[in-house]
Motif scaffolding. Sequence first.
Motif, mmCIF file in Angstrom:
data_model
loop_
_atom_site.group_PDB
_atom_site.id
_atom_site.type_symbol
_atom_site.label_atom_id
_atom_site.label_comp_id
_atom_site.label_asym_id
_atom_site.label_seq_id
_atom_site.Cartn_x
_atom_site.Cartn_y
_atom_site.Cartn_z
ATOM 1 N N GLU A 166 67.146 -19.141 38.833
ATOM 2 C CA GLU A 166 67.310 -18.096 39.844
ATOM 3 C C GLU A 166 66.044 -17.299 40.150
ATOM 4 O O GLU A 166 66.105 -16.134 40.564
ATOM 5 N N ALA A 167 64.884 -17.907 39.956
ATOM 6 C CA ALA A 167 63.621 -17.230 40.253
ATOM 7 C C ALA A 167 63.466 -17.013 41.750
ATOM 8 O O ALA A 167 63.780 -17.900 42.547
ATOM 9 N N PRO A 168 62.977 -15.838 42.152
ATOM 10 C CA PRO A 168 62.686 -15.626 43.567
ATOM 11 C C PRO A 168 61.430 -16.401 43.969
ATOM 12 O O PRO A 168 60.650 -16.809 43.094
ATOM 13 N N PRO A 169 61.205 -16.605 45.251
ATOM 14 C CA PRO A 169 60.023 -17.360 45.702
ATOM 15 C C PRO A 169 58.709 -16.729 45.232
ATOM 16 O O PRO A 169 58.588 -15.510 45.145
ATOM 17 N N VAL A 170 57.767 -17.591 44.931
ATOM 18 C CA VAL A 170 56.409 -17.189 44.584
ATOM 19 C C VAL A 170 55.472 -17.613 45.716
ATOM 20 O O VAL A 170 54.643 -16.844 46.172
ATOM 21 N N LEU A 171 55.634 -18.864 46.152
ATOM 22 C CA LEU A 171 54.772 -19.426 47.190
ATOM 23 C C LEU A 171 55.236 -19.005 48.578
ATOM 24 O O LEU A 171 56.436 -18.890 48.839
ATOM 25 N N ASP A 172 54.268 -18.774 49.441
ATOM 26 C CA ASP A 172 54.571 -18.519 50.852
ATOM 27 C C ASP A 172 55.010 -19.834 51.496
ATOM 28 O O ASP A 172 54.824 -20.911 50.922
ATOM 29 N N ALA A 173 55.556 -19.773 52.668
ATOM 30 C CA ALA A 173 56.059 -20.972 53.351
ATOM 31 C C ALA A 173 54.980 -22.040 53.524
ATOM 32 O O ALA A 173 55.283 -23.232 53.506
ATOM 33 N N ASP A 174 53.712 -21.633 53.654
ATOM 34 C CA ASP A 174 52.625 -22.597 53.848
ATOM 35 C C ASP A 174 51.990 -23.062 52.532
ATOM 36 O O ASP A 174 50.982 -23.750 52.529
ATOM 37 N N GLY A 175 52.575 -22.668 51.393
ATOM 38 C CA GLY A 175 52.076 -23.092 50.095
ATOM 39 C C GLY A 175 51.072 -22.154 49.463
ATOM 40 O O GLY A 175 50.666 -22.347 48.316
ATOM 41 N N GLY A 176 50.664 -21.118 50.172
ATOM 42 C CA GLY A 176 49.747 -20.133 49.609
ATOM 43 C C GLY A 176 50.486 -19.124 48.748
ATOM 44 O O GLY A 176 51.718 -19.048 48.768
ATOM 45 N N THR A 177 49.733 -18.368 47.981
ATOM 46 C CA THR A 177 50.280 -17.293 47.175
ATOM 47 C C THR A 177 49.559 -16.019 47.584
ATOM 48 O O THR A 177 48.340 -15.921 47.431
ATOM 49 N N SER A 178 50.302 -15.053 48.087
ATOM 50 C CA SER A 178 49.699 -13.805 48.569
ATOM 51 C C SER A 178 49.595 -12.795 47.431
ATOM 52 O O SER A 178 50.575 -12.517 46.743
ATOM 53 N N PHE A 179 48.386 -12.264 47.270
ATOM 54 C CA PHE A 179 48.085 -11.313 46.209
ATOM 55 C C PHE A 179 47.475 -10.038 46.763
ATOM 56 O O PHE A 179 46.800 -10.058 47.791
ATOM 57 N N VAL A 180 47.696 -8.956 46.026
ATOM 58 C CA VAL A 180 46.987 -7.701 46.234
ATOM 59 C C VAL A 180 46.236 -7.450 44.933
ATOM 60 O O VAL A 180 46.858 -7.252 43.890
ATOM 61 N N LEU A 181 44.912 -7.512 44.975
ATOM 62 C CA LEU A 181 44.106 -7.341 43.773
ATOM 63 C C LEU A 181 43.821 -5.863 43.553
ATOM 64 O O LEU A 181 43.365 -5.169 44.472
ATOM 65 N N HIS A 182 44.105 -5.407 42.335
ATOM 66 C CA HIS A 182 43.905 -4.007 41.954
ATOM 67 C C HIS A 182 43.112 -3.928 40.668
ATOM 68 O O HIS A 182 43.237 -4.797 39.796
ATOM 69 N N ARG A 183 42.338 -2.866 40.533
ATOM 70 C CA ARG A 183 41.644 -2.588 39.286
ATOM 71 C C ARG A 183 42.676 -2.383 38.178
ATOM 72 O O ARG A 183 43.691 -1.727 38.396
ATOM 73 N N LYS A 184 42.403 -2.937 36.990
ATOM 74 C CA LYS A 184 43.332 -2.771 35.867
ATOM 75 C C LYS A 184 43.536 -1.311 35.489
ATOM 76 O O LYS A 184 44.623 -0.929 35.072
ATOM 77 N N ASP A 185 42.492 -0.502 35.626
ATOM 78 C CA ASP A 185 42.616 0.898 35.233
ATOM 79 C C ASP A 185 43.446 1.716 36.220
ATOM 80 O O ASP A 185 43.680 2.900 36.005
ATOM 81 N N ARG A 186 43.922 1.089 37.276
ATOM 82 C CA ARG A 186 44.758 1.772 38.266
ATOM 83 C C ARG A 186 46.159 1.176 38.357
ATOM 84 O O ARG A 186 46.886 1.450 39.306
ATOM 85 N N VAL A 187 46.517 0.355 37.367
ATOM 86 C CA VAL A 187 47.845 -0.250 37.325
ATOM 87 C C VAL A 187 48.483 0.104 35.990
ATOM 88 O O VAL A 187 47.838 0.012 34.947
ATOM 89 N N ARG A 188 49.733 0.513 36.046
ATOM 90 C CA ARG A 188 50.448 0.787 34.792
ATOM 91 C C ARG A 188 51.891 0.340 34.927
ATOM 92 O O ARG A 188 52.485 0.392 36.006
ATOM 93 N N CYS A 189 52.428 -0.129 33.809
ATOM 94 C CA CYS A 189 53.824 -0.529 33.756
ATOM 95 C C CYS A 189 54.639 0.737 33.495
ATOM 96 O O CYS A 189 54.398 1.435 32.510
ATOM 97 N N THR A 190 55.551 1.048 34.388
ATOM 98 C CA THR A 190 56.364 2.254 34.249
ATOM 99 C C THR A 190 57.738 1.976 33.659
ATOM 100 O O THR A 190 58.427 2.902 33.240
ATOM 101 N N ARG A 191 58.128 0.710 33.635
ATOM 102 C CA ARG A 191 59.445 0.344 33.091
ATOM 103 C C ARG A 191 59.481 -1.150 32.781
ATOM 104 O O ARG A 191 59.001 -1.963 33.549
#
Length: 178
Positions: A49-74
């Motif tokens: 039951e995994a949701p889609p990862v790949l876009d319809a054209d086979g690409g994978t869309s990413f938003v790249l962020h600095r590690k020091d600006r990302v935190r797991c909240t839950r």
Amino acid sequence: MSAQLPESLTLSCRCGAVEFEATGKPIVTAACYCASCQAAGAGIERLVEAPPVLDADGGTSFVLHRKDRVRCTRGGERLEDHRLSPAAPTRRVVATCCNSAMFLEFSKGHWLSLYRNRLSGDLPALEMRVMTRDRREGVMLPDDLPNYATHSGKFMWRLLTAWAAMGFRVPAVEGIRA
């Protein structure tokens, strides 16, 4: 996309048990067509039951962020690594509660590649397509964005300037194991 992005972006798994917050401006937004992203995306999509990862054209869309600006909240305890091989320099991290791909991390990298389809709200627009030489056979890409056969100089420059702004540090992400 709105003209101005919010101060933070929320990244969550499909069921909402795992959540991250990314603050500040992203380094870059890109769709990757490399063979590794395609193989890993297809593998994750085969999970129950995994949701889609790949876009319809086979690409994978990413938003790249600095590690020091990302935190797991839950839900950090629900994260599991997926690697193409035991020695692979990248890990794709999946929320085990609903098999949602959350981010890709390069070993010793200073950024996280957040799966764009896991973000909510006003999303940063894609800026480029990279590694297009590996795209699926027969996929014709539109010319609405720059399409680079490899990682472009602009892409690499953005990573380097973000790292310099971080004092060339490679921090851990708050709330997850390395």
